[in-house]
Design an enzyme around this catalytic site. Structure first.
Site, PDB file in Angstrom:
ATOM      1  CE  LYS A 120     -11.462  39.894  16.809  1.00  0.00           C
ATOM      2  NZ  LYS A 120     -10.330  39.915  16.081  1.00  0.00           N
ATOM      3  CG  MET A 129      -4.472  43.145  27.294  1.00  0.00           C
ATOM      4  SD  MET A 129      -3.621  44.497  28.661  1.00  0.00           S
ATOM      5  CE  MET A 129      -3.885  45.765  28.007  1.00  0.00           C
ATOM      6  N   GLY A 130      -2.998  42.715  23.217  1.00  0.00           N
ATOM      7  CA  GLY A 130      -2.482  42.945  21.682  1.00  0.00           C
ATOM      8  C   GLY A 130      -2.255  41.611  21.190  1.00  0.00           C
ATOM      9  N   GLY A 131      -3.475  40.573  21.374  1.00  0.00           N
ATOM     10  CA  GLY A 131      -3.498  39.256  20.801  1.00  0.00           C
ATOM     11  C   GLY A 131      -4.232  39.171  19.562  1.00  0.00           C
ATOM     12  N   GLY A 132      -5.079  40.142  19.218  1.00  0.00           N
ATOM     13  CA  GLY A 132      -6.193  39.932  17.889  1.00  0.00           C
ATOM     14  C   GLY A 132      -7.268  39.040  18.377  1.00  0.00           C
ATOM     15  N   GLY A 150      -9.902  40.259  20.103  1.00  0.00           N
ATOM     16  CA  GLY A 150     -11.047  40.908  20.556  1.00  0.00           C
ATOM     17  C   GLY A 150     -11.223  41.278  22.211  1.00  0.00           C
ATOM     18  N   GLY A 205     -10.515  43.370  24.704  1.00  0.00           N
ATOM     19  CA  GLY A 205     -11.066  44.669  25.071  1.00  0.00           C
ATOM     20  C   GLY A 205     -12.312  45.068  24.454  1.00  0.00           C
ATOM     21  CB  SER A 206     -13.606  44.767  20.972  1.00  0.00           C
ATOM     22  OG  SER A 206     -12.625  45.689  20.411  1.00  0.00           O
ATOM     23  CG  ASP A 256     -12.389  43.847  16.347  1.00  0.00           C
ATOM     24  OD1 ASP A 256     -12.826  43.868  15.042  1.00  0.00           O
ATOM     25  OD2 ASP A 256     -11.379  43.380  16.674  1.00  0.00           O
TER      26      ASP A 256
END
Length: 279
Positions: A9, A93-96, A98, A100-101, A134
């Site tokens: 997203k 990862m840590g990219g905004g 989503g 992991g969500s 998220d």
């Protein structure tokens, strides 16, 4: 075995409208789903054991959101079945974005089907909220206007624009950004129509760029070609294009060591089209 997408997203805007007594923030955002993301291969068995491969760098196996989602569903439903889940990771990862969500949401949706639990989408969304703010939108399965901490969702139909998503060589800590004293927390709430007519901004962008200079550098590069924005708390940035060819033309010019991809915005999640019970 079932192979399922976990789509990305982007936040087309992100306004922080207040801080809640529980420490979370009230926000307004528009989640635009993309036709690009991770993929999960899921096989269930009667062992009762949850196995997730591969191990993610710097993430203890018990903290992996896929594992946590499967265990939570197991515990809440009383299901005795197990599962082997293999992640094909494409989203940074840590990219905004989503990632992991979305992985967690796909896990919940898939196991609900494969374990034959027949839980409602609303019940799964409530469960997902315990894993992260998220997660519910990916179970909701549609691009959406979101309020509250991101759990109050309203379907929105967006034009299928093309997006170039750029990932600079850094990871942003969401917790660090939301705890920062310089974060704007009092943006006046707006209506969906106001955003569609006038647009919005990302209230996290100023703080993120101050703490992570690589993000600002990447945004300024992308801004040469189109309006460049931060998604979520970053570190990824995106720009909208009218055609795939235009987006790919810019992607070819992207400097190393940055990563990037081109994706189309979709209203309905590709996950729903792949799940047996949602065709």
């Amino acid at each position: 075995m079932l192979s399922l997408p976990a789509p990305a997203k982007i936040n087309l805007f992100l306004h922080i409208t207040g801080r809640r007594p529980d420490g979370y923030h009230n926000l307004q955002t528009l989640f635009q789903l993309l036709d690009f993301g991770d993929q999960l291969d899921i096989e269930v068995d009667s062992s009762g054991v949850i196995r997730v491969t591969p191990t993610l760098e710097a993430v203890p196996p018990e903290d992996n959101l896929i594992y946590r989602a499967a265990r939570l569903l197991q515990q809440e439903s009383g299901c005795k079945m197990g599962a082997a889940i293999h992640l094909h990771k494409q989203l940074p990862m840590g990219g905004g974005l989503g990632g992991g969500s979305s992985d967690a949401a796909t896990t919940l949706m898939a196991l609900n089907t494969l374990w034959q639990l027949n839980w409602s989408r609303e019940k799964l969304m409530f469960l997902g909220q315990q894993l992260g703010a998220d997660v519910p939108v990916f179970i909701f399965g549609h691009s959406a206007w979101a309020e509250g901490v991101g759990e109050q969702l309203t379907k929105v139909e967006m034009k299928p624009y093309w997006y170039l998503v750029l990932a600079p060589d850094t990871q942003v800590s969401t917790a660090t950004i939301f705890a920062h004293q310089g974060l704007t927390r009092n943006t006046h709430p707006i209506k969906i129509r106001a955003f569609l007519e006038q647009g919005g901004r990302n209230d996290c962008q100023t703080v993120v760029e101050a703490l992570y200079p690589q993000v600002k550098k990447a945004r300024l590069w992308l801004a040469q070609f189109a309006d460049a924005r931060l998604t979520g708390t970053g570190a990824c940035l995106f720009a909208r294009f009218d055609s795939e060819a235009d987006a790919r033309s810019v992607l070819k010019q992207m400097p190393a060591p940055w990563q990037g991809f081109v994706a189309q915005g979709v209203n309905r999640s590709p996950l729903l089209d792949k799940l047996p019970s949602h065709n």
